[in-house]
Design an enzyme around this catalytic site. Structure first.
Site, short mmCIF file in Angstrom:
data_model
loop_
_atom_site.label_atom_id
_atom_site.label_comp_id
_atom_site.label_asym_id
_atom_site.label_seq_id
_atom_site.Cartn_x
_atom_site.Cartn_y
_atom_site.Cartn_z
N ASP A 80 -31.35 -17.15 24.64
CA ASP A 80 -31.72 -17.31 26.35
C ASP A 80 -30.39 -16.86 26.43
O ASP A 80 -29.67 -17.26 25.90
CB ASP A 80 -32.57 -18.33 26.44
N TRP A 81 -30.42 -16.49 27.82
CA TRP A 81 -29.14 -17.11 28.60
C TRP A 81 -28.38 -17.40 29.01
O TRP A 81 -28.73 -18.26 29.41
CB TRP A 81 -29.22 -15.88 30.28
#
Length: 798
Positions: free
Chosen positions: A286-287
């Protein structure tokens, strides 16, 4: 040792959990660690991916070490996430884009119903079409990887801020919906991403807190502490279905899992995902969910997103290899896992659409508007390196709005109806509440993560990265005005004014339709299950004055609805988050153009305490490891908890009324094999796990009859109870089948068939580390909800 530790000790050890001696609280280990599993299993070179792997291997032989490193982390680019081009080998880059309900950062796209609305339809065909149509729009914009669908969070807590992005609080339902969505994406040649692996069940403290330098960690993120059996039977279940369906990528989540960050948890990534489930694609972070370089790579992370100076952990891979800390073979495997879906879905061919230049312009606008974003749009001098092409600002919507209207209505659940609906010959209606209004803060929020949401505007989607830009929006008020035509449509859209001035409506309306909402968003969990903007008080005030009050909720999850039994409230519809056609979808239900067939994908409780599981919150503590979320409930979430503790819900999982009635006339249970072994025959692991787990064991069919006077469809549901020989912690019943009927005319019948597999009829045996079919009688229950069981039978396999 506590009683809970005695019960779960074997479960923990089988998952590779080492329990430390200190700080045992509430009968569960406060601190424990997951064992390490190395090396990361390499991608296999056989099966349906073999031809694509050949192309990838040819590419790898042409690349320098530095170029391979450039493929395994994000870069500046036109999309939400970008993998930079390599002009020397004519590689034009890869574009990754949210969201799970449509193309997020783009124009002239469709905002589809959210996952929770799709799940509430319980309609496999519509869910497949939703995936197909979303994929068409991603593809038409030239996007390679869609960050969709979502099965984590599953919905452990009713307060979860991102529950709305997924399909509901049952792993079987979520798994079927994920499988259908992925099939739609694959059919259109678009890479899909299942997320968020795993245990991502709250937003609160999902990331570590840091000091003023934004680097020094003051407190680690919340740790989801999950035992082995619960992991397999609950949280891994829908991911296994996604892997089996051919998902391209898996996104690991922000929080820690059993004390180790999800994106560097080797037991989870190497052991469970790539090993046990045989996942052959790439694990992407995920970012900003990556917290290390070497440790994450060894643990199984293949793609670091978004890259950039603020996510630098893969920048030094070249040096890691030269120092002997990472092998070049591991780097090559990362490249294979990232690039194979790209070739497998023929995205390297000239037939794949070019990138819409509008994506890059939007990215440039976003960076200006949200200055914290570290990655930039493509610069003018690098435009030619990317796969851009005309036309710009292309309209990719086709006729998808008609489908959005259909699915939005299919995902609406009729909870109460005292003869008020469907409306007929209505000449004077009052529309009340801020949820009936048009959008008031624009058609897209660049940084739409806040816990409150706009005061005015119908609640068609949630907040955060799961949203997108509306190209048009049909509000409930607008749609009702159109439906009423020359009739009288009175309205008050300000909730406060409605409470104070409901008596100002004249002449008195024949029906008062109250629109209320609960906004849910990424980055925030819900603090209450009450309606937003004092909606509950408004409902009660309107009902006090109007003896035909119809309430419509638009929410990303459950609301308590304490006023549900008010005698003047004649109907309640849970409209969920139906997308851009929100007004037309609800009008179709209210006026009977569509007979409601939606079913709840979660349970609505009488009291907050009925849910049991809460959001872990240790605000005010200073211990670096204070944030612990112990999943002590095991599998007892949502209806499984209500069944286990004999709690009466307000509206149970699977519940939903119709304008007609249905009967189940008979049930047939047929064994499909004479002899069944307790464990699956040993076979090589294929995507989804041991292929023998998916062998069919029993066939069940039931006959559904429309016993009412109106044409309509319904969803018979099959719940399975395992024999008493199954170990403690086994739910009373679990969903193991559902199928929506066609629209049945009065007195028309349809036979619905269910097939139950070995895995459907097994539990995860922790000590043996395998799925086991228990001995004794299975009870097969079929009905129209988890509490409305109409017919049942039994079968013994062993």
């Amino acid at each position: 040792m506590s009683n809970v530790l005695r019960l779960h000790g074997a479960m923990l050890l089988a998952l590779g959990v080492v329990v430390t001696a200190q700080n045992v609280s509430q009968g569960w280990p406060y601190m424990f660690e997951t064992e390490e599993v190395f090396p990361s299993p390499p991608m296999r070179t056989t099966g349906v991916l073999a031809e694509s792997l050949t192309l990838v291997n040819q590419l790898i032989t042409q690349l320098t070490l530095e170029e391979k490193v450039g493929l395994v982390e994000g870069s500046d680019g036109p999309c939400g996430g970008s993998i930079a081009p390599i002009p020397r080998v004519n590689f034009k880059g890869i574009c990754l884009q949210d969201s799970p309900l449509g193309v997020r950062e783009a124009d002239f796209v469709t905002m589809f119903p959210a996952g929770i609305a799709a799940g509430a339809s319980w309609d496999r065909n519509l869910i497949y079409q939703r995936g197909l149509f979303m994929a068409e729009e991603f593809r038409a914009k030239g996007i390679n990887i869609a960050l969709s669908p979502v099965v984590g969070p599953l919905g452990r807590s009713a307060f979860g801020g991102r529950n709305w992005e997924g399909f509901g609080a049952d792993p079987y339902l979520a798994g079927v919906a994920a499988k259908e969505t992925i099939a739609g994406f694959n059919a259109r040649g678009v890479q899909s991403t299942i997320k968020h692996w795993i245990g991502n069940e709250q937003e609160t403290m999902r990331n570590p807190s840091t000091g003023p330098d934004s680097v020094t960690v003051l407190q680690e993120s919340v740790s989801s502490n999950i035992d082995d059996r619960t992991m397999h039977e609950l949280y891994m279940w829908p991911f296994a279905d996604a892997v089996r369906a051919g998902v391209s990528h898996v996104m690991c989540s922000y929080q820690r899992l059993n004390q180790t960050y999800s994106c560097q948890n080797s037991k989870s990534l190497n052991g469970l995902l790539k090993g046990e489930l045989g996942f052959q694609g790439a694990v992407m972070s995920d970012w900003f969910a990556t917290h290390s370089g070497i440790s994450s790579i060894e643990a199984g992370l293949d793609l670091n997103m978004p890259g950039s100076p603020t996510s630098p952990y893969f920048h030094n891979i070249t040096q890691f290899i030269r120092d002997g800390n990472i092998t070049e073979e591991r780097l090559d495997d990362m490249v294979r896992r990232i690039m194979t879906p790209y070739f497998h879905l023929n995205q390297h061919n000239s037939s794949y659409p070019t990138l819409d230049l509008g994506l890059n312009e939007f990215k440039a606008q976003e960076v200006v508007a949200v200055p914290i974003l570290p990655w930039k749009a493509v610069s003018a001098q690098n435009i030619e390196d990317w796969n851009f092409g005309p036309p710009k600002n292309r309209d990719v919507r086709d006729n998808h709005g008609e489908f959005v209207r259909e699915l939005g209505a299919a995902g609406a659940v009729l909870l109460k109806n005292e003869g008020a609906l469907p409306f007929s010959k209505l000449r004077n209606v009052a529309v009340i509440g801020n949820d009936a209004a048009d959008l008031s803060q624009g058609q897209f929020a660049l940084n739409n993560t806040n816990p409150v949401g706009p005061e005015f505007g119908a609640n068609a989607v949630g907040g955060g990265s799961g949203v997108g830009r509306f190209s048009y929006f049909v509000s409930p008020l607008e749609a009702i005005k159109m439906k009423m035509g020359a009739g009288l449509t009175q309205y008050i859209l300000d909730n406060k004014i409605a409470v104070e001035s409901i008596g100002s409506l004249y002449p008195p309306p024949e029906a008062c339709v109250v629109f209320v909402k609960s906004f849910t968003s990424e980055a925030y969990d819900r603090s209450t299950l009450a309606l937003d903007w004092n909606g509950d008080a408004m409902v009660e005030e309107v009902a006090r004055s109007c003896n035909n009050t119809v309430v419509v909720t638009h929410s990303g999850g459950t609301d308590l609805l304490g006023w549900a039994d008010h005698p003047n409230i004649t109907a309640i519809v849970a409209g969920h988050l139906p997308g851009q056609e929100i007004g037309n979808s609800i009008v179709d239900i209210l006026w009977g153009n569509v007979n409601p067939s939606g079913k709840l994908p979660y349970t609505i409780a009488m009291e907050v305490s009925d849910y049991g599981t809460q959001i872990a919150n240790f605000s005010g503590t200073t211990d670096i490891n204070a944030w612990q979320s112990d999943f002590v409930e095991g599998q007892y979430i949502d209806y499984r908890r209500f069944d286990a503790y004999n709690i009466t819900p307000r509206y149970e999982f699977g519940f939903g009324l119709s304008y007609t009635s249905f009967e189940l006339e008979k049930i047939d249970i047929i064994r499909l094999t004479k002899e069944v072994s307790s464990t699956a025959p040993s076979q090589p692991v294929s995507p989804g796990g041991n292929a023998a787990l998916y062998d069919p064991l029993i066939f069940v069919n039931v006959t559904v009859r429309n016993s009412g006077s109106v044409a309509g469809a319904t969803v018979p549901q099959l719940y399975l109870s395992l024999p008493n020989s199954a170990p403690a912690g086994t739910p009373l019943q679990v969903l193991r089948g559902f199928e929506k009927t066609k629209v049945l005319e009065p007195d028309e019948r349809q036979t619905i068939a269910f097939i139950l597999t070995r895995k459907d009829m097994s539990f995860w045996e922790v000590t043996a580390q395998q799925w086991r079919v228990p001995s004794g009688d299975f009870t097969v229950r079929v009905g129209f909800s988890s509490r409305d069981i109409i017919t049942r039978g039994s079968v013994t396999l062993i």
